[in-house]
Every structure is written in C-alpha cells, then in structure tokens.
Design an enzyme around this catalytic site. Sequence first.
Site, PDB file in Angstrom:
ATOM      1  N   HIS A 107     -36.129  -6.628   6.371  1.00 36.73           N
ATOM      2  CA  HIS A 107     -35.339  -6.879   7.577  1.00 36.73           C
ATOM      3  C   HIS A 107     -33.976  -7.455   7.211  1.00 36.73           C
ATOM      4  CE1 HIS A 107     -38.642  -6.731  10.796  1.00 36.73           C
ATOM      5  NE2 HIS A 107     -39.234  -6.410   9.662  1.00 36.73           N
ATOM      6  N   ASP A 160     -32.956 -10.092  15.222  1.00 33.85           N
ATOM      7  CA  ASP A 160     -34.056  -9.297  14.679  1.00 33.85           C
ATOM      8  C   ASP A 160     -35.048  -8.979  15.797  1.00 33.85           C
ATOM      9  OD1 ASP A 160     -36.887  -9.074  13.373  1.00 33.85           O
ATOM     10  OD2 ASP A 160     -35.498  -8.804  11.719  1.00 33.85           O
TER      11      ASP A 160
END
Length: 483
Positions: free
Chosen positions: A16, A118
Amino acid sequence: MTHAELVFVPIPAIGHLISMVEMAKLLVDRDPRLSVTVLIMKLPFDADVDSYTNSLATSVAATRIRFVHLPCENIGTEILGSFLTDFIESNKPHVKRAVAELVDSASSTQQLAGFVLDMVCTTMIDLADELGVPSYVFFTSSAAFLGMMLHLQLLQDEHHVNITEFKDSASELDFPSFTNLLPAKVLPSVVLTKESVRPFLEHAKRMRATKGIIVNTFDELEPHAVRSLAGLGAPAVYPVGPILSLNGETKEKDIDGHRGDDIMEWLDKQPPSSVVFLCFGSRGWFGEDQVKQMACALERSGHRFLWSLRRPPLSKGQVEIPSDYADPAEVLPEGFLHRTASVGKVIGWAPQAAVLAHRAIGGFVSHCGWNSTLESLWFGVRVATWPLRAEQQFNAFELVVELGLATEIKMDYRRDFRMESGILTADEIEGGIRKLMEEAGSESWKKVKEVSEKSRKALTEGGSSYLSLGRLIDDILNNMPLI
C-alpha cells in the site's frame, strides 16, 4: 499562484505504502500547483517498511513531497483480532496533530486541499470533515474488488443479507462488477468472518461519502468493472494505473537492503522465455510439507526455474513477517539443489520487478496480489495463480475466468483467518507449471501481450489513465474550500 497541499495517509503495509508514494509523485510531477505531505504511521515490527521509509528522504527527489513520521504506537500484533482497526484509531490523534502543524506553518500561498486516504483508513474522513476539507480514497486493489465491496455493503445494510453465510457455500453469485458468476468460495476471508465483515464493509459505506476514489487500474484492463461502479453508488472514480514502483529495481539493492546482482547474472545465462519464476509477495511463505511438494513439481516439470523461498514467521498467530533461510536445503528434498543445479536457482528475497522485466522469464507463479498482477501485465508475463490470502482468490478468479489473462494452479486456496485449504500436491503444481510454460502462442498468452501494450499506453499523454489523472487534479483544485 495558490499551492494546493494534499495530506496522504497510507497504511504502513509495503504494497500500500509504495503505491501511494508513487501516486504522490504522479500528482506533483503533473501539476506545479500541487504538493503532498505523506504521513507515515509506524509499525513496531516490520523491517521492510522501516527500510523503505528510511530511504524515502533520499530516493524521492520531488521538492513538493515531504514525509512526516508519526510516533510509534505499541499495540499488539495479533492479526485475528482488531489489530488494524486499533492501529489506525490509535494514530488519529497523531494525524490530527500533524495536520494542525502543517496548517499553522503554511505560507500565505499554500492551502490544505484535502486528504487522500488508504482504502482501510476511511475513519480518518472524520478528521478531514473537522477541518472542512474533502476526502479522497486511494484504492490499492482492482475496480472489480471495489465493486464487490460496494455490492456486499448494499446487500448487508439495505437487504439484510448475512454475508458470512457464503462461507463454505458452493453457490455462484451475481456481482455487477463481473460479467461472470462469482463462486462464493473465492470471496475474501475478511467478508466471511463475523468479527471482520462489518468493519470491513463499513469502509465501503464511508467511501461513498468521499469526493472520489482513485483506483490503481486502467480502463482497458477492467472496462466492465469500471463502468459498473456508478450504478453501485460510487462517487467519482479515477482509474489512474498501473501505478508501479519500477525505477531503481535493477541490480542494486531493493527496499530491504538485499542485493539482486547474482540473481540477474544467473538470469542473463538462461535462454529467452525459458524460466518459470515463483514468488509469493512480501508475506508469502509455506510450511515444509508444501515446500517439498513444490520442489517435486519443479523437478518433474523439467523447466528452468527461479524460486523465491521464504522462511515462515517465527511466531504463529501474529502478523506474518517471513524471512530468508540461512540454508534452504534444510526444508528441500534431499539432493534437490544438486540435481537441479543446472536448471534452477532457489533464492530468498527477490527483486520482483527486475526479474519480471528480464527476457529469460517465461511465466510467473504468483499469489495474485494486485501490485504483482499489474507488474506481470506491464512486463507481459503470463501468470499461474496460487493465491494465499486477502483478496487474492478474488483476483485469481478475475484473471483466469473474467479476463482470460492467466492459468490456474488453484483459485480457492487460502491461509488467512485460519481458513486453511490444505496442501497442494506435486501433480497439481506440476500441471499448472506445464500449462503456464508450454502454451506460448495461446490466446491467453497473446492477450497478456496486448494488455501489456495497453497498460503502457494508458499512462502516456492522451491515454486513459493520463486523462483520468488530469480530471482528478481538476477536481481537487475545484473542490478546495473557499478561504
């Protein structure tokens, strides 16, 4: 000229974190009015993340990207509990303080333009709301998976469906983001487990309230899935991928300080498209019994191979951090390394992008993480699917059945949340490797080469992702709060 400052909040998982940093680079490279502050949440145990974040100051040359490291929270590491939720909540005060300091120190020409969060940090939307700025979500998986989340959230909250009842179900489900029926057995464990399904699908609900969702995909790869999202109530969607970290992945060290020189030198000696590459991501590992089946399959297949073999984590039930074997012979069949010395190489860590880029690689046995999927397509390398956890089973189904871009070793193998699928036999693995390596020129192989070309065109001026990024920047600037 007013400079728009975006605050990026990635989770400190290497897959990520890297893609969000690459996204920040895309934005500031494209428009001189944009700058980005990346807030780095600190995990107490992940050396890969530490090495990567420590290298950022020197590796990121952009003057309009800066990194703020937040204090480390000493919380538990059990993956089966609410670790991730607790971790993110514990960091909210740190994020709030860092953004307040950013606003206080801003010059008269700088303005906070919003948060880019995120996909699992959606509770941070509350902080953006407090400051009166918009939120955007950075979605690190596929458009089809985003569609699955939105659809399941509607089934749960509006139609009162108990999603966990699909566990162990043989049913096939109709999802708007797929043209094919989806077997329930490839749904991710997180939606099949009662402790995790509601908090996970809460992210989908929160995403609907944002100004937009930035997806690491491109229109030409998932045309149906991208089109389906508007009908699922998504806000503006920006497919801007493939976002990959390729610069610097050469013969030099990668994020964790290893060197790949000997790997590349070995590949240089192999014939074109002759090597099958086995690599299962930063969390990929297998027990000794499975390793022996894999070794047997490779030896019997007769194909050249490069095998990234990692040691299982030291503590069971905790966040899984595999490491390299001091001597892989301790888990391999007796004599295996000697018998295969002329055709194979067993390694630990692998510089994956550099390996996939090499002319000697003819196929990739992969866990089907989304970043790995995009890398394999970028380099035109066909995949044999062996998913392990998270949404990887779902990705495998999309690649094999929906898109016709991969072959299957197994699609419903899983190891997370104690939903173990047992051991794959040498026969199963050998069959998958043979199909992968011996079908050069097949329809699937040709499609992978075509998608590879399309992935590169999408990012060039006038390409679909290039235009989508332009729309995103326009919207960021237009959505800025009035001073």
